[in-house]
Design a protein around this motif. Sequence first.
Motif, mmCIF file in Angstrom:
data_model
loop_
_atom_site.group_PDB
_atom_site.id
_atom_site.type_symbol
_atom_site.label_atom_id
_atom_site.label_comp_id
_atom_site.label_asym_id
_atom_site.label_seq_id
_atom_site.Cartn_x
_atom_site.Cartn_y
_atom_site.Cartn_z
ATOM 1 N N PHE A 11 0.816 -1.218 0.000
ATOM 2 C CA PHE A 11 0.000 0.000 0.000
ATOM 3 C C PHE A 11 0.850 1.269 0.000
ATOM 4 N N ALA A 12 2.169 1.139 0.117
ATOM 5 C CA ALA A 12 3.048 2.310 0.131
ATOM 6 C C ALA A 12 4.149 2.159 -0.903
ATOM 7 N N GLU A 13 4.767 3.271 -1.262
ATOM 8 C CA GLU A 13 5.935 3.251 -2.139
ATOM 9 C C GLU A 13 7.144 2.899 -1.281
ATOM 10 N N ILE A 14 7.718 1.736 -1.518
ATOM 11 C CA ILE A 14 8.787 1.237 -0.660
ATOM 12 C C ILE A 14 10.144 1.796 -1.088
ATOM 13 N N HIS A 15 10.886 2.246 -0.090
ATOM 14 C CA HIS A 15 12.272 2.667 -0.261
ATOM 15 C C HIS A 15 13.123 1.837 0.700
ATOM 16 N N VAL A 16 14.252 1.379 0.232
ATOM 17 C CA VAL A 16 15.177 0.610 1.069
ATOM 18 C C VAL A 16 16.324 1.512 1.486
ATOM 19 N N VAL A 17 16.648 1.486 2.765
ATOM 20 C CA VAL A 17 17.755 2.283 3.302
ATOM 21 C C VAL A 17 18.746 1.331 3.957
ATOM 22 N N CYS A 18 20.019 1.504 3.635
ATOM 23 C CA CYS A 18 21.061 0.662 4.228
ATOM 24 C C CYS A 18 22.205 1.551 4.694
ATOM 25 N N LEU A 25 21.634 -5.519 -0.573
ATOM 26 C CA LEU A 25 21.016 -4.496 -1.423
ATOM 27 C C LEU A 25 20.271 -5.122 -2.599
ATOM 28 N N ARG A 26 20.844 -6.153 -3.200
ATOM 29 C CA ARG A 26 20.147 -6.822 -4.307
ATOM 30 C C ARG A 26 18.860 -7.483 -3.811
ATOM 31 N N THR A 27 18.923 -8.097 -2.654
ATOM 32 C CA THR A 27 17.754 -8.803 -2.130
ATOM 33 C C THR A 27 16.614 -7.845 -1.848
ATOM 34 N N TRP A 28 16.903 -6.767 -1.132
ATOM 35 C CA TRP A 28 15.837 -5.845 -0.750
ATOM 36 C C TRP A 28 15.473 -4.867 -1.867
ATOM 37 N N GLY A 29 16.410 -4.618 -2.772
ATOM 38 C CA GLY A 29 16.125 -3.689 -3.857
ATOM 39 C C GLY A 29 15.548 -4.349 -5.090
ATOM 40 N N ALA A 30 15.344 -5.664 -5.034
ATOM 41 C CA ALA A 30 14.773 -6.364 -6.183
ATOM 42 C C ALA A 30 13.438 -5.745 -6.561
ATOM 43 N N SER A 31 13.263 -5.496 -7.839
ATOM 44 C CA SER A 31 12.040 -4.911 -8.423
ATOM 45 C C SER A 31 11.880 -3.426 -8.124
ATOM 46 N N LEU A 32 12.814 -2.832 -7.381
ATOM 47 C CA LEU A 32 12.729 -1.391 -7.111
ATOM 48 C C LEU A 32 13.675 -0.644 -8.039
ATOM 49 N N PRO A 33 13.295 0.546 -8.496
ATOM 50 C CA PRO A 33 14.249 1.354 -9.267
ATOM 51 C C PRO A 33 15.422 1.737 -8.376
ATOM 52 N N PRO A 34 16.634 1.839 -8.905
ATOM 53 C CA PRO A 34 17.818 2.074 -8.063
ATOM 54 C C PRO A 34 17.747 3.356 -7.246
ATOM 55 N N GLU A 35 17.021 4.352 -7.726
ATOM 56 C CA GLU A 35 16.936 5.598 -6.950
ATOM 57 C C GLU A 35 16.119 5.437 -5.674
ATOM 58 N N ARG A 36 15.442 4.300 -5.514
ATOM 59 C CA ARG A 36 14.701 4.038 -4.273
ATOM 60 C C ARG A 36 15.469 3.100 -3.343
ATOM 61 N N VAL A 37 16.736 2.875 -3.647
ATOM 62 C CA VAL A 37 17.641 2.142 -2.755
ATOM 63 C C VAL A 37 18.703 3.142 -2.297
ATOM 64 N N HIS A 38 18.694 3.465 -1.011
ATOM 65 C CA HIS A 38 19.523 4.534 -0.461
ATOM 66 C C HIS A 38 20.647 3.939 0.389
ATOM 67 N N VAL A 39 21.868 4.269 0.051
ATOM 68 C CA VAL A 39 23.043 3.801 0.792
ATOM 69 C C VAL A 39 23.600 4.995 1.569
ATOM 70 N N VAL A 40 23.575 4.891 2.906
ATOM 71 C CA VAL A 40 24.015 5.980 3.777
ATOM 72 C C VAL A 40 25.323 5.567 4.430
ATOM 73 N N THR A 41 26.388 6.308 4.179
ATOM 74 C CA THR A 41 27.697 5.939 4.709
ATOM 75 C C THR A 41 27.908 6.538 6.103
ATOM 76 N N VAL A 42 28.546 5.736 6.963
ATOM 77 C CA VAL A 42 28.917 6.190 8.307
ATOM 78 C C VAL A 42 30.231 6.950 8.196
ATOM 79 N N PRO A 43 30.325 8.137 8.789
ATOM 80 C CA PRO A 43 31.589 8.894 8.712
ATOM 81 C C PRO A 43 32.747 8.108 9.307
#
Length: 394
Positions: A116-123, A177-195
């Motif tokens: 029911f929502a637009e899914i975004h994956v954050v890692c 990332l491949r597992t959770w981002g499957a079927s999602l456009p790459p711009e909806r998979v967000h990779v956040v780096t730790v400083p």
Amino acid sequence: MTSATSTTRASRRLYLHVGLPKTGTTMLQELMWLHRDSLADGGLLYPGQDPAAQHRAAMDVHAGRYRQWHEPGVVGSWSSLVERLRSWHGDAVFSTELLAPASPDEARQVREALHFAEIHVVCTVRDFARQVPSVWQENVKTRHTTSFDELLAALRSPELTDVSRGFWDFQDLPRVLRTWGASLPPERVHVVTVPRRGGSTRVLWERFAAVLGVDARHLHTDVGSHNQSLGFAETELLRRVNVALGDDLDWPRYAEFVKDHVAATILARRESPRLALPADAHDWARHAATRFVGDITDSGYHIVGDLDDLLPEPPDPDAQPAEADQSRMLAAAVETIATLAREEPRPSDGPPPPDEPRPGMAGVLDAVRRASDDSPPLNHARRLYRRVRPSRRA
């Protein structure tokens, strides 16, 4: 009808923060819980009746994977969470690193339930050379008995073993990332780096919040630390206690007493050199990190932060070597035993039967005693304990 459904999905976002473990996830979850009212006022839901609710939901939806951790309140928690997310009309975030090892089928199960929502994956991700020691330490705090040398050998071996499989299930970044981002456009998979080490926790918080569409500048980061680090000597001492304990304590008692008390409030307060990868493992770690960065870049994911944050820095000559420091272990054991001796209540009942493990502090003291059998310095700590323990009278 199709048009209305599409409009509904596009009008709200659901951010799945899937880990990785040991990348600041605990801090981020604590901050979202602390500021949940402010986030909700801004249209972002951080669901759950308590801080552990989302972890329980992950245990419930992937029950076969987390059967050993089933606790009161787990069964039915996934459906309750889904209904809460469904009834919310704005954006929401579901954050638990227990999602990281999901198989493609398990990830699909979650995505379909949240259709029911637009899914975004954050890692969230960080320097791989810092990850390996941190993961080992965290594993030991959850009663694992694999030594640091054994873990390194397993990870560097081309053959997959039970030890390395448990690590890579949670830490193979490209696979997660491949597992959770499957079927999602790459711009909806967000990779956040730790400083890099020494960077402010606020930087990670602001990077993560930016993905969620939250202006975090007015949200403070004063939450303390609930996931304290141990030095190598303290972690190795705890590992040996785990070996000595075996299965004498069930998980709830172990978590409450050994993990949350002995590790978090006694051993963690000691100042001890941090553990780092040995110099001869740095080329291997840098190769793995470079592979991760290349895969992320080629996949076209949305990067928040700097991918250079993921590449190991040169070895630290002052870092603790990956070998047991007997003198530091002795000091940690003496302090632990002395603290437990001061805290141990006077027994109200007679002693337990000879073959029955003693509960609580007494059981851990027994484990420390058994762990010391093969170590002269720790044997010495046992003798010191006999001197400092309070006398017992019937």
